[in-house]
Write a protein that holds these residues in place. Structure first.
Motif, short mmCIF file in Angstrom:
data_model
loop_
_atom_site.label_atom_id
_atom_site.label_comp_id
_atom_site.label_asym_id
_atom_site.label_seq_id
_atom_site.Cartn_x
_atom_site.Cartn_y
_atom_site.Cartn_z
N ASN A 160 10.81 36.17 36.65
CA ASN A 160 11.57 36.11 37.90
C ASN A 160 12.57 34.95 37.88
OD1 ASN A 160 12.25 36.76 40.56
ND2 ASN A 160 10.79 35.28 41.38
N GLU A 161 12.11 33.80 37.36
CA GLU A 161 13.03 32.66 37.25
C GLU A 161 14.19 32.97 36.32
OE1 GLU A 161 10.71 29.37 36.07
OE2 GLU A 161 9.64 29.17 37.99
N GLN A 162 13.87 33.61 35.18
CA GLN A 162 14.94 33.96 34.24
C GLN A 162 15.94 34.93 34.87
OE1 GLN A 162 12.98 35.44 30.75
NE2 GLN A 162 12.19 33.42 30.13
N LEU A 163 15.40 35.96 35.58
CA LEU A 163 16.30 36.92 36.23
C LEU A 163 17.13 36.24 37.32
CD1 LEU A 163 13.89 39.98 36.55
CD2 LEU A 163 15.85 39.75 35.00
N GLN A 164 16.53 35.30 38.03
CA GLN A 164 17.28 34.58 39.06
C GLN A 164 18.41 33.78 38.44
OE1 GLN A 164 16.62 34.91 42.36
NE2 GLN A 164 18.51 33.80 42.70
N GLU A 165 18.10 33.13 37.30
CA GLU A 165 19.14 32.37 36.61
C GLU A 165 20.25 33.30 36.12
OE1 GLU A 165 17.19 30.28 33.52
OE2 GLU A 165 16.20 28.83 34.88
N GLU A 166 19.85 34.47 35.57
CA GLU A 166 20.87 35.42 35.11
C GLU A 166 21.72 35.92 36.28
OE1 GLU A 166 18.95 38.54 33.02
OE2 GLU A 166 18.22 37.26 31.38
#
Length: 200
Positions: A160-166
Motif C-alpha cells: 500500500n505504501e509503495q502504491l501510494q508513493e507511485e
C-alpha cells in the motif's frame, strides 16, 4: 488506491484481533480445567492416605486383641480358679474383637470406595489432559495462522505504501505535463488555425 487499501487494512486487523481473542480464551479454559482436576486429585490422595493410616491402626489393634485372646485362653487352660471371671473377660474381649472386625470391614469398604473415586478422578484427569493437548495443538495452529496473517498484513501495508508513493509520483508527473501543455498552448494565438486541439 488509498480508499481501497484502508478497508483491506481494517478487515485484516479485525481478523487478527479475533484470532488473538480465541487463542487467549482457549488458553484460559484449559488452564482452569487442569487446575480444578488437579485439586480434586490431591484431595482424594490425602483422604486415601488417612484411610490407609486408619486401616493400619485398626489391624494393629486387632492383632493386639487376638494376642490378648490367646493369652486369656492359655490362662484358662492353666488356671482352675475363677472360671466365671475369665469367661466374662473372654466374652468382653470377643465382643471387642467382633466390633473391631466390623470397624475394619467398614474401613476397608470405605477405602475401596475412595479407591474407585480416585480411579474415576484419574480417568477424568486423563480425559482433561487429552483435551488440553488438543487445545494446545489448536492454539499452536492459531498462533501459526496469526503469524502468517501478521506477515500478510505487513506485506499489504508495504504494498500500500509503495502504491501510494507511485500514485504520488504519477500525480506529480501529470501536473508537470499539464504545466508544460499550458506553457506550450500559451505560445499560440487563440484565433490561430494551427492551434492544437489539446489547447482548446
Amino acid at each position: 488506491m488509498s480508499f481501497i487499501g484502508r478497508p483491506i487494512n481494517l478487515a485484516l486487523v479485525a481478523v487478527v484481533a479475533l484470532l488473538l481473542t480465541g487463542t487467549v480464551g482457549a488458553t484460559v479454559v484449559y488452564q482452569s480445567s487442569a487446575g480444578d482436576l488437579e485439586a480434586q486429585n490431591e484431595q482424594l490422595r490425602a483422604q486415601n492416605e488417612e484411610l490407609q493410616a486408619e486401616l493400619t491402626e485398626t489391624r494393629t489393634e486387632l492383632r493386639s486383641l487376638r494376642e490378648r485372646l490367646d493369652d486369656l485362653n492359655q490362662s484358662v487352660e492353666r488356671s482352675e480358679g475363677d472360671v466365671g471371671q475369665v469367661s466374662t473377660e473372654l466374652q468382653r474381649t470377643e465382643q471387642l474383637l467382633n466390633q473391631t472386625q466390623e470397624e475394619l470391614a467398614d474401613t476397608e469398604s470405605s477405602l475401596e470406595e475412595r479407591t474407585e473415586q480416585l480411579g474415576i478422578v484419574r480417568d477424568n484427569l486423563e480425559e482433561a489432559q487429552a483435551e488440553i493437548d488438543d487445545l494446545e495443538e489448536q492454539t499452536d495452529a492459531l498462533e501459526a495462522e496469526n503469524r502468517e496473517l501478521t506477515d500478510e498484513v505487513e506485506d499489504l501495508e508495504n504494498q500500500n505504501e509503495q502504491l501510494q508513493e507511485e500514485a504520488d509520483d504519477l500525480r506529480a508527473e501529470r501536473n508537470e505535463f499539464e504545466d508544460d501543455l499550458e506553457a506550450v498552448c500559451n505560445q499560440w494565438n487563440t484565433s490561430a488555425d494551427d492551434r492544437p486541439p489539446e489547447c482548446s
